[in-house]
Write an enzyme that holds these catalytic residues in place. Structure first.
Site, PDB file in Angstrom:
ATOM      1  N   CYS A 258       2.940 -11.857  73.920  1.00  0.00           N
ATOM      2  CA  CYS A 258       1.812 -12.371  73.152  1.00  0.00           C
ATOM      3  C   CYS A 258       0.801 -13.232  74.015  1.00  0.00           C
ATOM      4  O   CYS A 258      -0.131 -12.909  74.096  1.00  0.00           O
ATOM      5  CB  CYS A 258       2.249 -13.224  71.949  1.00  0.00           C
ATOM      6  SG  CYS A 258       0.826 -13.865  71.072  1.00  0.00           S
TER       7      CYS A 258
ATOM      8  N   CYS B 136      -1.330 -10.575  72.415  1.00  0.00           N
ATOM      9  CA  CYS B 136      -2.304 -10.897  71.368  1.00  0.00           C
ATOM     10  C   CYS B 136      -3.538 -12.038  71.777  1.00  0.00           C
ATOM     11  O   CYS B 136      -4.477 -11.874  71.457  1.00  0.00           O
ATOM     12  CB  CYS B 136      -1.524 -12.017  70.262  1.00  0.00           C
ATOM     13  SG  CYS B 136       0.087 -11.699  69.873  1.00  0.00           S
TER      14      CYS B 136
ATOM     15  N   LYS C 267      -5.691 -10.019  74.370  1.00  0.00           N
ATOM     16  CA  LYS C 267      -6.411  -9.046  73.497  1.00  0.00           C
ATOM     17  C   LYS C 267      -7.317  -9.684  72.901  1.00  0.00           C
ATOM     18  O   LYS C 267      -8.631  -9.326  72.714  1.00  0.00           O
ATOM     19  CB  LYS C 267      -5.397  -8.495  72.661  1.00  0.00           C
ATOM     20  CG  LYS C 267      -5.875  -7.396  71.643  1.00  0.00           C
ATOM     21  CD  LYS C 267      -6.453  -8.184  70.275  1.00  0.00           C
ATOM     22  CE  LYS C 267      -5.204  -8.889  69.611  1.00  0.00           C
ATOM     23  NZ  LYS C 267      -4.391  -8.030  69.053  1.00  0.00           N
TER      24      LYS C 267
ATOM     25  N   TYR D  41      -2.284  -0.920  65.294  1.00  0.00           N
ATOM     26  CA  TYR D  41      -3.125  -2.116  65.941  1.00  0.00           C
ATOM     27  C   TYR D  41      -3.736  -2.081  67.238  1.00  0.00           C
ATOM     28  O   TYR D  41      -5.051  -2.351  67.370  1.00  0.00           O
ATOM     29  CB  TYR D  41      -2.084  -3.528  65.952  1.00  0.00           C
ATOM     30  CG  TYR D  41      -1.467  -3.993  64.809  1.00  0.00           C
ATOM     31  CD1 TYR D  41      -1.932  -5.166  64.529  1.00  0.00           C
ATOM     32  CD2 TYR D  41      -0.580  -3.587  64.163  1.00  0.00           C
ATOM     33  CE1 TYR D  41      -1.565  -5.977  63.318  1.00  0.00           C
ATOM     34  CE2 TYR D  41      -0.001  -4.038  62.978  1.00  0.00           C
ATOM     35  CZ  TYR D  41      -0.516  -5.557  62.759  1.00  0.00           C
ATOM     36  OH  TYR D  41       0.189  -6.060  61.580  1.00  0.00           O
TER      37      TYR D  41
ATOM     38  N   GLU E 122      -7.885  -1.583  68.099  1.00  0.00           N
ATOM     39  CA  GLU E 122      -8.204  -2.829  68.760  1.00  0.00           C
ATOM     40  C   GLU E 122      -8.672  -2.557  70.162  1.00  0.00           C
ATOM     41  O   GLU E 122     -10.212  -3.005  70.497  1.00  0.00           O
ATOM     42  CB  GLU E 122      -7.192  -3.960  68.869  1.00  0.00           C
ATOM     43  CG  GLU E 122      -6.918  -4.746  67.374  1.00  0.00           C
ATOM     44  CD  GLU E 122      -5.524  -5.412  67.645  1.00  0.00           C
ATOM     45  OE1 GLU E 122      -5.306  -6.270  66.839  1.00  0.00           O
ATOM     46  OE2 GLU E 122      -4.915  -5.396  68.648  1.00  0.00           O
TER      47      GLU E 122
ATOM     48  N   HIS F 173     -20.013 -22.179  48.740  1.00  0.00           N
ATOM     49  CA  HIS F 173     -21.332 -21.117  48.593  1.00  0.00           C
ATOM     50  C   HIS F 173     -22.420 -21.767  49.639  1.00  0.00           C
ATOM     51  O   HIS F 173     -22.388 -22.788  49.739  1.00  0.00           O
ATOM     52  CB  HIS F 173     -21.912 -21.263  47.317  1.00  0.00           C
ATOM     53  CG  HIS F 173     -23.166 -20.531  47.163  1.00  0.00           C
ATOM     54  ND1 HIS F 173     -22.879 -19.005  46.832  1.00  0.00           N
ATOM     55  CD2 HIS F 173     -24.427 -20.637  47.002  1.00  0.00           C
ATOM     56  CE1 HIS F 173     -24.242 -18.391  46.858  1.00  0.00           C
ATOM     57  NE2 HIS F 173     -25.034 -19.400  46.691  1.00  0.00           N
TER      58      HIS F 173
ATOM     59  N   GLU G  11     -15.873 -16.828  49.100  1.00  0.00           N
ATOM     60  CA  GLU G  11     -15.960 -17.255  47.474  1.00  0.00           C
ATOM     61  C   GLU G  11     -15.973 -15.946  46.740  1.00  0.00           C
ATOM     62  O   GLU G  11     -15.595 -16.175  45.531  1.00  0.00           O
ATOM     63  CB  GLU G  11     -17.351 -17.803  47.297  1.00  0.00           C
ATOM     64  CG  GLU G  11     -18.483 -17.019  47.550  1.00  0.00           C
ATOM     65  CD  GLU G  11     -19.794 -17.861  47.019  1.00  0.00           C
ATOM     66  OE1 GLU G  11     -19.708 -18.402  46.159  1.00  0.00           O
ATOM     67  OE2 GLU G  11     -20.821 -17.435  47.857  1.00  0.00           O
TER      68      GLU G  11
END
Length: 492
Positions: free
Chosen positions: A70, A75, A78, A210, A214, A469, A474
């Site tokens: 990772c 991760c 990447k 993935y 990616e 908002h 939302e």
């Protein structure tokens, strides 16, 4: 040393360990799971050691590094490249917001690569300090089992040392695999893709998971022509079908050429690059071919069979609900067990292990409502059940709520790319079973929703929550109309 231990699934009485060991725990593999287990076990008072291969950005059987996949070749690097690739879209979008840019915007791949490598080197140092500060003894080298309580470490100079331990934890992770086709040696894996000397102008990617989508987004965002080949009709098998279709549309919208239902049959050296032959009889030429077709557990060199640790047909270590192997004092966490191969899951498993073995708190990892993200551009993020999974498990009808809209930013920039959101609700209990989003900031939004799902939130509670908002988030608390009701027992 006296301590409470887990015996036959129940917490036994405090026992005196008659035999003396060098360590209470020896961990093989200093990736996310191994480091977490080491530190938390040491915090419970255990004497802990950990071994890891020498550091390098590209792994092999004898090269790795503290921090693991990772941090060093997964991760983190990447995501750094994803950040770099996103600027292409930002430059395109900024003009309608008043920014005047020249048509030629230069990109320096070597600078990004250098800064990426600096960051993972920094993180490698941080992980070392974390272990040191926790009182964990670190050994550099390759670990393997000699006996159920004995680990041998082959040091970088080739010499070996052996250490005894009451408990042994295997956390060696996984490694990218290559497809067995003629010319496979011409292809690269994600390891090399993160450290290429030159940015490819033409890239071919095989795979639909993935890593494949990616890197398709990364290379396209950095200016390359990208062709993505995968066997199914849609990429990202295992995710919600509706969201998979959204990702595919977005990839095409960003200029990536998709080749569903297509495999590669052969790679050949050509005068102008790598000649890529498909099982449909087509041929294209590329500067780089990436195999992103899955990963296999790192178990071949651990000598598991000699001590009785069983593995499945993929090489993954078999474990029980507490991460214990078929040998009572040998444990395994993370990708090497091939349960749910995500970094935060390995962290959870490592923590549960230390609580169980050294904390007197038998703890099973909980795999319910674990969020995840695919960092394509724009990203996809999900938590809980997909529509297909919900139908497979349903005892009552499933209510599906969806929303597809132009983000405010796109209304000004003119980008034709919708954000799509989805909620899956149990009609009988009103419980929200799953949530999905494909659009900007999806992972940041989904992490918050993961807390709600973990707490068992209902659709009524979503509806009663006041939104922020203006925001995309939302929309998750304003989806009032049911898109469709699917009967229990209906085919996914």
């Amino acid at each position: 040393m006296a301590r409470k231990m887990l015996i036959d699934g129940e917490l036994g009485q405090t026992i005196e360990e008659e035999k003396q060991y060098d360590f209470d725990l020896f961990v093989i593999g200093a990736g996310s799971g191994g480091v977490r287990a080491s530190r938390t076990s040491a915090a419970f008072g255990a004497k802990v050691a950990i071994c890891e291969l020498p550091f390098h950005p590209i792994s092999s059987e004898v090269i790795g590094g503290i921090g693991g996949t990772c941090v060093i070749r997964g991760c983190v690097p990447k995501k750094i490249l994803v950040y770099g690739a996103q600027f292409r879209g930002e430059f395109e979008d900024c003009r309608n917001f008043g920014w005047e840019l020249s048509d030629q915007v230069d990109f320096n791949w070597k600078k990004l690569l250098h800064n990426k490598t600096q960051e993972i080197t920094r993180l490698n140092g941080i992980y070392k300090r974390l272990l040191s500060n926790a009182g964990v003894t670190m050994f550099e080298g390759e670990g393997k089992l000699i006996d159920v309580h004995l680990v041998e470490v082959t040091q970088p100079d080739g010499t070996t040392k052996q250490y005894s331990a009451k408990h042994i934890l295997i956390a060696t992770g996984s490694r990218a695999q290559r497809v067995n086709i003629p010319g496979k040696e011409l292809a690269i894996t994600s390891d090399e893709a993160l450290s290429l000397d030159e940015l490819p102008k033409r890239a071919v990617i095989l795979g639909g998971g993935y890593i494949a989508v990616e890197f398709a987004s990364i290379w396209r965002g950095l200016g390359a022509e990208v062709d993505l080949f995968y066997r199914k009709e849609l990429p990202l098998r295992g995710f919600d079908d509706e969201m998979r279709a959204v990702v595919a549309k977005n990839l095409e919208g960003r200029g990536i050429r998709l080749h569903p239902g297509t495999n590669l049959s052969e790679l050949r050296n050509g005068e102008d690059g790598i000649r890529v032959l498909t099982d449909h009889g087509d041929e294209i030429t590329a500067d780089v071919v990436l195999f992103a077709t899955g990963r296999l557990p790192n178990t071949k060199r651990l000598n598991l069979q000699a001590v009785g640790v069983e593995v499945d047909k993929t090489g993954a270590i078999k474990v029980d609900e507490y991460s214990c192997t078929t040998v009572p004092n040998i444990w395994a966490v993370g990708d090497v067990t091939n349960r749910m191969n995500l970094t935060p899951v390995a962290l959870m498993e490592g923590t549960c292990f230390s609580k169980t073995v050294f904390g007197g708190q038998p703890t099973k990892p909980d795999y319910i409502s674990i969020p995840c993200a695919v960092f394509c551009i724009p990203p996809l993020s999900v938590v809980g059940l997909s529509e297909q999974q919900a139908l497979e498990q349903a005892k009552s009808d499933i209510l599906v709520y969806t929303s597809s809209f132009n983000p405010m930013k796109n209304n000004i920039s003119g980008r034709q790319e919708k954000t799509v959101m989805k909620l899956i609700v149990d009609s009988e209990t009103d419980k929200v079973l799953g949530a999905s989003m494909c659009g900007p900031d999806a992972p940041e939004i989904m992490q918050g929703l993961a807390v709600a799902l973990k707490c068992g939130a209902t659709k009524a509670q979503f509806d009663s929550t006041v939104g922020i908002h203006p925001s995309a988030a939302e929309e998750f608390v304003t989806m009032r109309s049911i898109t469709r009701r699917v009967a229990a027992g209906a085919k996914p």
